[in-house]
Design a protein around this motif. Sequence first.
Motif, PDB file in Angstrom:
ATOM      1  N   ASP A  90       1.000  -1.297   0.015  1.00 46.41           N
ATOM      2  CA  ASP A  90       0.051  -0.035  -0.149  1.00 46.41           C
ATOM      3  C   ASP A  90       0.961   1.110  -0.086  1.00 46.41           C
ATOM      4  O   ASP A  90       0.269   2.326   0.152  1.00 46.41           O
ATOM      5  N   GLY A  91       2.122   1.213  -0.145  1.00 45.89           N
ATOM      6  CA  GLY A  91       3.175   2.176  -0.252  1.00 45.89           C
ATOM      7  C   GLY A  91       3.328   2.927   1.129  1.00 45.89           C
ATOM      8  O   GLY A  91       3.813   4.251   1.097  1.00 45.89           O
ATOM      9  N   LYS A  92       2.970   2.491   2.349  1.00 49.18           N
ATOM     10  CA  LYS A  92       3.071   3.135   3.543  1.00 49.18           C
ATOM     11  C   LYS A  92       4.156   2.568   4.191  1.00 49.18           C
ATOM     12  O   LYS A  92       4.230   2.961   5.367  1.00 49.18           O
ATOM     13  N   ASN A  93       4.851   1.621   3.907  1.00 48.88           N
ATOM     14  CA  ASN A  93       5.988   1.055   4.540  1.00 48.88           C
ATOM     15  C   ASN A  93       7.519   2.001   4.573  1.00 48.88           C
ATOM     16  O   ASN A  93       7.798   2.315   3.345  1.00 48.88           O
ATOM     17  N   VAL A  94       7.842   2.696   5.417  1.00 50.97           N
ATOM     18  CA  VAL A  94       8.997   3.287   5.279  1.00 50.97           C
ATOM     19  C   VAL A  94      10.063   2.954   6.237  1.00 50.97           C
ATOM     20  O   VAL A  94       9.820   2.476   7.046  1.00 50.97           O
ATOM     21  N   TRP A  95      11.400   3.359   5.708  1.00 49.62           N
ATOM     22  CA  TRP A  95      12.613   3.100   6.553  1.00 49.62           C
ATOM     23  C   TRP A  95      13.229   4.481   6.794  1.00 49.62           C
ATOM     24  O   TRP A  95      13.495   5.234   5.992  1.00 49.62           O
ATOM     25  N   VAL A  96      13.363   4.997   7.947  1.00 48.49           N
ATOM     26  CA  VAL A  96      14.015   6.140   8.365  1.00 48.49           C
ATOM     27  C   VAL A  96      15.758   6.213   8.783  1.00 48.49           C
ATOM     28  O   VAL A  96      16.029   5.130   9.269  1.00 48.49           O
ATOM     29  N   PHE A  97      16.291   6.871   7.778  1.00 45.30           N
ATOM     30  CA  PHE A  97      17.590   7.096   7.967  1.00 45.30           C
ATOM     31  C   PHE A  97      17.889   8.581   8.328  1.00 45.30           C
ATOM     32  O   PHE A  97      17.451   9.680   7.880  1.00 45.30           O
ATOM     33  N   ASP A  98      18.943   8.335   9.336  1.00 51.90           N
ATOM     34  CA  ASP A  98      19.739   9.626   9.532  1.00 51.90           C
ATOM     35  C   ASP A  98      20.498  10.059   8.489  1.00 51.90           C
ATOM     36  O   ASP A  98      20.643   9.424   7.407  1.00 51.90           O
ATOM     37  N   LYS A 114      13.618  14.427  16.709  1.00 53.53           N
ATOM     38  CA  LYS A 114      13.210  13.539  15.845  1.00 53.53           C
ATOM     39  C   LYS A 114      12.121  12.386  16.284  1.00 53.53           C
ATOM     40  O   LYS A 114      11.676  11.945  15.339  1.00 53.53           O
ATOM     41  N   SER A 115      11.993  12.428  17.563  1.00 53.43           N
ATOM     42  CA  SER A 115      10.729  11.822  18.050  1.00 53.43           C
ATOM     43  C   SER A 115       9.291  12.452  17.437  1.00 53.43           C
ATOM     44  O   SER A 115       8.467  11.689  16.900  1.00 53.43           O
ATOM     45  N   ALA A 116       9.218  13.716  17.536  1.00 53.06           N
ATOM     46  CA  ALA A 116       8.275  14.561  17.004  1.00 53.06           C
ATOM     47  C   ALA A 116       7.888  14.250  15.520  1.00 53.06           C
ATOM     48  O   ALA A 116       6.868  14.264  15.231  1.00 53.06           O
ATOM     49  N   GLU A 117       9.191  14.224  14.743  1.00 56.27           N
ATOM     50  CA  GLU A 117       8.893  14.133  13.165  1.00 56.27           C
ATOM     51  C   GLU A 117       8.466  12.586  13.246  1.00 56.27           C
ATOM     52  O   GLU A 117       7.715  12.240  12.000  1.00 56.27           O
ATOM     53  N   ARG A 118       9.036  11.677  13.808  1.00 55.49           N
ATOM     54  CA  ARG A 118       8.509  10.187  13.445  1.00 55.49           C
ATOM     55  C   ARG A 118       7.260  10.017  13.899  1.00 55.49           C
ATOM     56  O   ARG A 118       6.311   9.372  13.091  1.00 55.49           O
ATOM     57  N   GLU A 119       6.690  10.883  15.036  1.00 54.46           N
ATOM     58  CA  GLU A 119       5.312  10.755  15.421  1.00 54.46           C
ATOM     59  C   GLU A 119       4.371  11.220  14.332  1.00 54.46           C
ATOM     60  O   GLU A 119       3.348  10.578  13.993  1.00 54.46           O
ATOM     61  N   LYS A 120       4.839  12.532  13.686  1.00 56.74           N
ATOM     62  CA  LYS A 120       3.975  13.051  12.276  1.00 56.74           C
ATOM     63  C   LYS A 120       3.958  12.121  11.323  1.00 56.74           C
ATOM     64  O   LYS A 120       3.022  11.917  10.741  1.00 56.74           O
ATOM     65  N   LEU A 121       5.081  11.179  10.943  1.00 58.30           N
ATOM     66  CA  LEU A 121       4.919  10.166   9.839  1.00 58.30           C
ATOM     67  C   LEU A 121       3.917   9.330  10.304  1.00 58.30           C
ATOM     68  O   LEU A 121       3.403   8.850   9.483  1.00 58.30           O
ATOM     69  N   MET A 138      17.487   3.646  11.337  1.00 63.05           N
ATOM     70  CA  MET A 138      18.977   3.845  11.355  1.00 63.05           C
ATOM     71  C   MET A 138      19.558   5.096  11.687  1.00 63.05           C
ATOM     72  O   MET A 138      19.254   5.729  11.035  1.00 63.05           O
ATOM     73  N   GLY A 139      20.491   4.944  12.537  1.00 63.13           N
ATOM     74  CA  GLY A 139      21.266   6.072  12.746  1.00 63.13           C
ATOM     75  C   GLY A 139      22.513   5.926  13.521  1.00 63.13           C
ATOM     76  O   GLY A 139      22.727   4.731  14.054  1.00 63.13           O
ATOM     77  N   ASP A 140      23.641   6.781  13.707  1.00 64.84           N
ATOM     78  CA  ASP A 140      24.992   6.677  14.289  1.00 64.84           C
ATOM     79  C   ASP A 140      24.667   7.188  15.759  1.00 64.84           C
ATOM     80  O   ASP A 140      25.664   6.924  16.469  1.00 64.84           O
ATOM     81  N   THR A 197      10.192   8.226  21.154  1.00 67.84           N
ATOM     82  CA  THR A 197       8.743   7.711  20.515  1.00 67.84           C
ATOM     83  C   THR A 197       8.758   7.541  19.007  1.00 67.84           C
ATOM     84  O   THR A 197       9.539   7.990  18.497  1.00 67.84           O
ATOM     85  N   SER A 198       7.767   6.621  18.651  1.00 67.18           N
ATOM     86  CA  SER A 198       7.757   6.275  17.341  1.00 67.18           C
ATOM     87  C   SER A 198       8.860   5.667  16.743  1.00 67.18           C
ATOM     88  O   SER A 198       9.269   6.163  15.556  1.00 67.18           O
ATOM     89  N   VAL A 199       9.712   5.111  17.401  1.00 65.08           N
ATOM     90  CA  VAL A 199      11.124   4.630  16.846  1.00 65.08           C
ATOM     91  C   VAL A 199      11.100   3.800  15.528  1.00 65.08           C
ATOM     92  O   VAL A 199      11.940   3.583  15.114  1.00 65.08           O
ATOM     93  N   GLY A 200       9.940   2.862  15.695  1.00 66.02           N
ATOM     94  CA  GLY A 200       9.676   2.003  14.545  1.00 66.02           C
ATOM     95  C   GLY A 200       9.763   0.564  14.999  1.00 66.02           C
ATOM     96  O   GLY A 200       9.929   0.258  16.273  1.00 66.02           O
ATOM     97  N   ASN A 201       9.585  -0.302  14.015  1.00 63.72           N
ATOM     98  CA  ASN A 201       9.363  -1.880  14.674  1.00 63.72           C
ATOM     99  C   ASN A 201      10.956  -2.118  15.023  1.00 63.72           C
ATOM    100  O   ASN A 201      10.958  -2.867  15.932  1.00 63.72           O
TER     101      ASN A 201
END
Length: 274
Positions: free
Chosen positions: A120-128, A229-236, A247-249, A257-261
């Motif tokens: 459905d095009g809703k799966n995302v991967w967050v990168f720093d 970054k927590s706030a922006e992930r919550e928006k996603l 993923m990040g360094d 919050t909303s860190v992902g699976n």
Amino acid sequence: MQRSLHSPKPAHTMERLPGVLLFLLAIFFSTTQAYEPLINHHIHLLRPKSGAGGSSVPGVSCLSWRLGVEVRNIINWKTVPAQCESYVGHYMLGHQYRKDSKAVTDVAWLYAKSLNLTKDGKNVWVFDIDETTLSNLPYYARHGFGTEVYNSTSFNEWVLEGTAPALPESLQLYKKLLKLGVKVVFITGRGEDQRSVTITNLKNVGYHTWEKLVLKGSAYSGKTSYEYKSAEREKLEKSGFRIIGNMGDQWSDILGTSVGNRTFKLPDPLYYIS
């Protein structure tokens, strides 16, 4: 990355890399097909030295200091201990940093391809970005491998050059995720005034497409990276996206919050961001 400390460069305390090694540094990132760097490895042997938290501690090696940093036992540090400049330089330019990065991205890929993903095009991967998808190693090689107090003026001048190389292992993972049908979101501590140069830099090194590129706007002035970054992930998530990976360094990239699976921490002994 966006920090606010301003400090003149400290006195020259340890031997800096000769020009030829800075040239070879570019070659280090020129291939994404293997983790072995194209630098003569014997000149970058790891040589643990004493020092932790910026002062000498008997019996504590630089290797142990780096481990403490990576597992978040050592926090809120300002600089790499001066005694560890050579060690960190050897680690970053030698085989081990690339091997450690590959170990993380390999596990991330095994996880991603094991998922039964919806279409459905809703799966995302967050990168720093900094030290996750782009590397500032050429800058830090000229500035003591983290032993110098952070100088936002000189670092931002480097960012505006737009010449940061890709982290090869992260670029490979990025390409595999796209083929899997996963959309990519970049969330970076860079400011909005660096959007244009960041877009150009990303595309020039192989990151050609993404769903969103989130930079730190003025609304987050005074907020930590953790909070932003927590706030922006919550928006996603509120907009309907599912964060299947993050993923990040820095630990502040993947905690909150909303860190992902699942979250994945890449190595970075150069600096700390809260």
